[in-house]
Write an enzyme that holds these catalytic residues in place. Sequence first.
Site, PDB file in Angstrom:
ATOM      1  N   CYS B  46       0.855  -1.200   0.000  1.00 33.74           N
ATOM      2  CA  CYS B  46       0.000   0.000   0.000  1.00 33.74           C
ATOM      3  C   CYS B  46       0.886   1.243   0.000  1.00 33.74           C
ATOM      4  CB  CYS B  46      -0.919   0.010   1.221  1.00 33.74           C
ATOM      5  SG  CYS B  46      -1.796   1.584   1.398  1.00 33.74           S
ATOM      6  N   ASN B 153     -13.816   9.503  -1.473  1.00 34.27           N
ATOM      7  CA  ASN B 153     -14.470   8.329  -2.054  1.00 34.27           C
ATOM      8  C   ASN B 153     -14.170   7.154  -1.134  1.00 34.27           C
ATOM      9  OD1 ASN B 153     -14.943  10.035  -4.263  1.00 34.27           O
ATOM     10  ND2 ASN B 153     -13.129   9.323  -5.346  1.00 34.27           N
ATOM     11  N   HIS B 166      -8.158   7.849   2.906  1.00 36.57           N
ATOM     12  CA  HIS B 166      -7.632   9.024   2.218  1.00 36.57           C
ATOM     13  C   HIS B 166      -8.776   9.837   1.644  1.00 36.57           C
ATOM     14  CE1 HIS B 166      -8.494   6.413  -1.211  1.00 36.57           C
ATOM     15  NE2 HIS B 166      -8.371   7.457  -2.006  1.00 36.57           N
ATOM     16  N   GLN B 168      -9.309  13.478  -1.187  1.00 38.54           N
ATOM     17  CA  GLN B 168      -8.637  14.136  -2.302  1.00 38.54           C
ATOM     18  C   GLN B 168      -9.055  15.600  -2.392  1.00 38.54           C
ATOM     19  OE1 GLN B 168      -8.253  11.877  -6.144  1.00 38.54           O
ATOM     20  NE2 GLN B 168      -9.624  10.440  -5.157  1.00 38.54           N
TER      21      GLN B 168
END
Lengths: 334, 334
Positions: B46, B153, B166, B168
Amino acid sequence: MPEFRQNYATKEWIILAPERGKRPHDWARESKPETVAAVDPYVSDCPFCAGNEDKTTDAVYVWPSENDWQVRVVSNKFAALQRDLNPVRNLDGAFLAAEGFGIADVVIEHPKHDRTLATMTVGEVEQVLRGYVARQVAMNADDRVNLVTIFRNHGARAGTSLEHPHSQIIATPIVPPHVRYPIERAVHHYDQYGRCVYCDMLGEEIRQGDRVIMETSGFVAFCPFAAKSPFECRIYPKRHLASFFLLGEQELAELAGMLRTVLAKIYHGLHNPDYNYIIRSAPVGDHDTRYLHWYMVIIPKITIPAGFELGSGIYINTTTPEDAAEFLRETDIP
Amino acid sequence: MPEFRQNYATKEWIILAPERGKRPHDWARESKPETVAAVDPYVSDCPFCAGNEDKTTDAVYVWPSENDWQVRVVSNKFAALQRDLNPVRNLDGAFLAAEGFGIADVVIEHPKHDRTLATMTVGEVEQVLRGYVARQVAMNADDRVNLVTIFRNHGARAGTSLEHPHSQIIATPIVPPHVRYPIERAVHHYDQYGRCVYCDMLGEEIRQGDRVIMETSGFVAFCPFAAKSPFECRIYPKRHLASFFLLGEQELAELAGMLRTVLAKIYHGLHNPDYNYIIRSAPVGDHDTRYLHWYMVIIPKITIPAGFELGSGIYINTTTPEDAAEFLRETDIP
C-alpha cells in the site's frame, strides 16, 4: 497531455485524461456468463415474457395485436409516479412540493426473454421506436404533462434487475433545471447567431469527422467532442426537429437501422456492457421551436462517477472520443 | 403517495416514492467481509501506509512531522490534471478546449491501513480537516485556480479501489455550470430577499426539525428536504461563511466532532456502506460574498442512478429524509 473540453451546446466541461486510461480494446471485458445468449427465451416468472401477460397491467399499446404481439406497452406496476394525482405546487413551510403526478410506461420490446435491441432485427427495433412515438403522442395530450423522457436501462450497473428487453417512458409535470438550463443556453445561442446550437454542433462534428461512427442521409452517430465517459455515443437527426415524436415513417426506419448498428457495435465490440440510453425531446408545447433539437445519448456504464464528478460536475474521461469512435467504426457486427 | 420536492437553494426537484422503498433498517446490508475491522493495519504494497513513503511523491503537507505523521498530503501520482500546464482557452475548430492544468492532492488521513474517519478519534479527524484548510489556502494562492473541490471516495461503489483512508483535493481553473448555476440562483435570492438562500434554508430545516440529525452551537447536520438518495446527509455552519478554509480553530474542532459522529452513525447503522462526501466552497476570490455558504454533503452509495435520473436530473428517492434522519438520530455509536 490532459485537456479540458467544453460541450458546445450545454457549456459543461469535461477532463480528457487518456494517459490514465485504457486503450479501447482493453475495455472489452470478459464475456459475462449471464450474456443474452445463455438466457432462456422463456422464463416462467418473468412478467414480460409472452404467455405471462396476466402478470402486468392491461396494455396501453400493442403491436401488431394483443394475441401475437412484438411490442407491448404497459403501465409500470412499481411506478414512482401516479396518474391520479394533482401536480399543483404547494408550500411545506418555506419549501416547495407537489403531489407525485406522472405517467410511467414500460415498453416490452420483444416477446422473447433472450433478445436485446442489439440482437433484434432492424424491423423489430423500428417497431419499438414506433411504440415510443405512439406513447409520447398520447402523453403529450395530457395537459398536466410538461416533459416526456424515454430511456432504457440495460443491466444491473445501469440500474435494472429485469433481464427481459424493455425500455421506459416517464411523463412529468415538471421541467427541471437539468433540462431547463441547456434550453436557456440554446435560446441564448439562437438569439446571438440566429441558428440552433445543436445544428451548429452537428455541422462541426461532421466537418471534423474523426468522432463520427456512421452517417446516413438523415442521421449521424458520433462520440461527442466533450464525451463524459468512454464510448458515450449520440445520435442526432440532421434535419432540425425539436421532438422525437415528429419523425416521419421513413426517418423511423432509418433511425432504427442506425440505432441497431451502434448498439450491436457496442454489444459485440465491448462484450455486452451495461448501458443507459435516453431520448431527449423539447418540453411539451415547444416542439415547433427553432432552438431545440431532439437527440439520443447512449452511455455504456463501464466507469463510476466519484466525489469529484458529483461535486464539480466535471467528468474525467480516460478514453478519447476519437479513439472510441475509431474502435466502434472498425467493430464488425454479424 | 409519491411527492415532488424542490431543493430550496438550487431549484432542483426530486421524487420521493417511499412506497417503493425499504424501511431504513432494511438498508443495513450484511456486513461485508472486507469491512475495516478485518483489514491489516499495515499492508506492504500500500503506497499510503506508514513505512512506504517512498512509493509516493514528496509530501506537500505533514502533521505533526515527516517522521511521525498522522496526516500526510502528497501529489496524486495518477492525477487527471497537471500543474505545469496553461489553462488558457483555445478553439479546436468551433469547440472550446484548454490544457489540463490543475492541482490534485491525496490526503492520507492516518498512518494505519485499517482506519476510516468513522473509527478515528475526533482529534484525528480534526487534523484531517486542518490539512484540508492548509491545502485549500495554498491552492487559492495560485492565480490560475478558480475552484477547489475537497472530496472523499469510500469503497468501490464510490469510485475508489484504494482501501487506505484518504481523501482528495482538486483545484481547477474552471468554474463549471454545475457549480455556477446554483450560484446564479443564490445571487437571485439575495437580490430578491436580501439574505443568503442557504441561511434561509438552514433556518427552515432547523424550524421544521424532523430531518435534523444533530445540532451544536455552530453547526447543524440534517437529511435535506429534497434529498436525492437514501441517507443523503448535509453539514452546514450556522454562521454565514462562503468558504470552508475560513473556519476558526474552535469551529474546526466542533465540525470534527459532528463529522465523526455522523460518519460513525452511518458506519454502524448501515454497516459501513460505500459513500462519497464533498466539501463545496465558493470559487476563489468569492469567499467574502454575502450570497454563498460552504457546506458538506455525504452521499451513501446504496442506490444506482438510472436512465431517468441521467435524462431528467430528477432523482427518485425511496426513503424519506424524515425516516433516514430518525434512524440516524437513534443509531448508537460506540
